[in-house]
Design a protein around this motif. Sequence first.
Motif, PDB file in Angstrom:
ATOM      1  N   UNK A 116       0.860  -1.187   0.000  1.00 57.85           N
ATOM      2  CA  UNK A 116       0.000   0.000   0.000  1.00 57.85           C
ATOM      3  C   UNK A 116       0.893   1.232   0.000  1.00 57.85           C
ATOM      4  N   UNK A 117       0.616   2.167  -0.882  1.00 63.47           N
ATOM      5  CA  UNK A 117       1.460   3.347  -0.975  1.00 63.47           C
ATOM      6  C   UNK A 117       0.629   4.539  -1.440  1.00 63.47           C
ATOM      7  N   UNK A 118       1.204   5.719  -1.337  1.00 63.60           N
ATOM      8  CA  UNK A 118       0.525   6.938  -1.762  1.00 63.60           C
ATOM      9  C   UNK A 118       1.033   7.359  -3.129  1.00 63.60           C
ATOM     10  N   UNK A 119       0.117   7.517  -4.061  1.00 61.89           N
ATOM     11  CA  UNK A 119       0.455   8.051  -5.375  1.00 61.89           C
ATOM     12  C   UNK A 119       0.346   9.564  -5.361  1.00 61.89           C
ATOM     13  N   UNK A 120       1.407  10.229  -5.770  1.00 59.44           N
ATOM     14  CA  UNK A 120       1.449  11.684  -5.757  1.00 59.44           C
ATOM     15  C   UNK A 120       1.332  12.225  -7.186  1.00 59.44           C
ATOM     16  N   UNK A 121       0.430  13.177  -7.381  1.00 63.28           N
ATOM     17  CA  UNK A 121       0.215  13.779  -8.692  1.00 63.28           C
ATOM     18  C   UNK A 121       0.227  15.296  -8.540  1.00 63.28           C
ATOM     19  N   UNK A 122       1.073  15.958  -9.328  1.00 65.63           N
ATOM     20  CA  UNK A 122       1.144  17.414  -9.317  1.00 65.63           C
ATOM     21  C   UNK A 122       0.472  17.967 -10.566  1.00 65.63           C
ATOM     22  N   UNK A 123      -0.473  18.878 -10.353  1.00 63.85           N
ATOM     23  CA  UNK A 123      -1.167  19.511 -11.486  1.00 63.85           C
ATOM     24  C   UNK A 123      -0.310  20.643 -12.053  1.00 63.85           C
ATOM     25  N   UNK A 124      -0.675  21.094 -13.233  1.00 64.63           N
ATOM     26  CA  UNK A 124       0.066  22.165 -13.895  1.00 64.63           C
ATOM     27  C   UNK A 124      -0.002  23.473 -13.127  1.00 64.63           C
ATOM     28  N   UNK A 125      -1.081  23.679 -12.351  1.00 65.12           N
ATOM     29  CA  UNK A 125      -1.221  24.927 -11.594  1.00 65.12           C
ATOM     30  C   UNK A 125      -0.462  24.901 -10.266  1.00 65.12           C
ATOM     31  N   UNK A 126       0.279  23.808 -10.016  1.00 66.40           N
ATOM     32  CA  UNK A 126       1.066  23.710  -8.793  1.00 66.40           C
ATOM     33  C   UNK A 126       0.373  22.992  -7.654  1.00 66.40           C
TER      34      UNK A 126
END
Length: 480
Positions: A116-126
């Motif tokens: 189990x892990x955390x998926x991190x996603x950064x949007x273009x707006x920061x």
Amino acid sequence: MVVKEDLLLQKAYYEIEKNKDKVINDPYRLGYHLMPPVGLLNDPNGLIQYKGVYHVFYQWNPFNTSHGNKFWGHYSSKDMVHWKEEPIALAPVDWYDKNGCYSGSAVESDGRLYLFYTGNVKRKDGSRETFQCLAVSSDGVTFEKHGPILKLPKGYTAHFRDPKVWKKDEMWYMILGAQTIDKQGVIALFTSKDLYHWENAGKIAGAGMNGLGEFGYMWECPDFFHLNGGDILLSSPQGLEKEGDLYQNVYQSGYFIGEFDYENLKYRHGHFTELDHGFDFYAPQTFIDEKGRRILYGWMGITDDTEQYHPTIYNNWVHALTMPRELMFKNGRVYQLPIEEMKTLRKEKVVMNHIKIEGNEVQYDCVEGKSIELIVELLTVGTKEFNLSFRHEAMLSYDPSKKEISLKRRNLKTGYLEKRVCKISNLSKLHIFMDCSSLEVFINDGEQVMTSRYFPNPKDQTITINGDAEFNLSKWELEK
């Protein structure tokens, strides 16, 4: 996506091969600690003994010595002393983890290993998105991603991560480090019957609960377990203000002792206690092995303004994990002890009994080295400080008048000495593991612990003793 993942993995393995000689020949490369093959290592992840084999996964950036997109690196061992580097377990290539496979945990169910892990996603707006994700393996080496199994619930910011999962009776439980929308650190609880579908059970600890006022803006890397009559919650709160000798690092790691009501899903606990009083300890995680031992690893590092000055960065690697430690709960606190297997590394024992010093400094040629184990058993302690100096770069001192132990080292950024302190009512024993660039000090059989990196002259192996005390001393060289 398979092609993209293959290319990213090939790039990571190329970095390992390209930098292999520089990394291996670094004079600060540790002798008996887990380190990255290249790049940056931080949190231990997915600790488990699966099918008789110990597994340690870890946060890893293979491309730089900064905190970039994180992979899960992977080591395995049959004895927690001799380790094998396994293929990369998780790579940040999917839409739900493209900016990092963040920290998490492991469990076994139906003969399979679940990460189990955390998926991190950064949007273009920061801004960012966060997903709690699952990957499954039948052999403990190759993993199939199943994607998100829990999305961000209402009431929390995207700082919502680090799932720790355990089973009680027929139910699975997951806690996460979280930040509420009013920027308070808490621990969130979820339950499941099948590991894939999770129900929100609310908060079990955090600011404003169990007698706490404000207590940091984010609680990272939680862990929960039962140990000798106590239900223990580990957490790493961010944003605590210094209080005297407490909370001296930029971020803290510690524990609460309490009682968890599984029927009503409520946790009542006491005060927060730091696990380690040194300079470099964060994000600890535990697991239980087949012998029934509760074993802890921590990150032997911290994210502060000195991190970029580590000399190993010149050779394209930085940071390590602590030694594995067995946890005991007694006298109302958690004790930490080196695991028994560490004794298999011992060689060339030196014993010196009834050493007496009275204000003078002594140096013994037989008590020196780079990777050693040292036990000092106090027979009497005088009224003055008792000091141990390690390779002219770190000093451990006991002041009986103040009933405190201090550890000093040179700050990597400023070059000035800095100090950490822990209180101890009566010093009877120091158990010290000194590696090429680390110190782990177990005080009074693990009542207190101080962990630090330090970077002496690689040619200096000198240990000196001074002060006012009488003691027995045992020393071992340790096999790499």
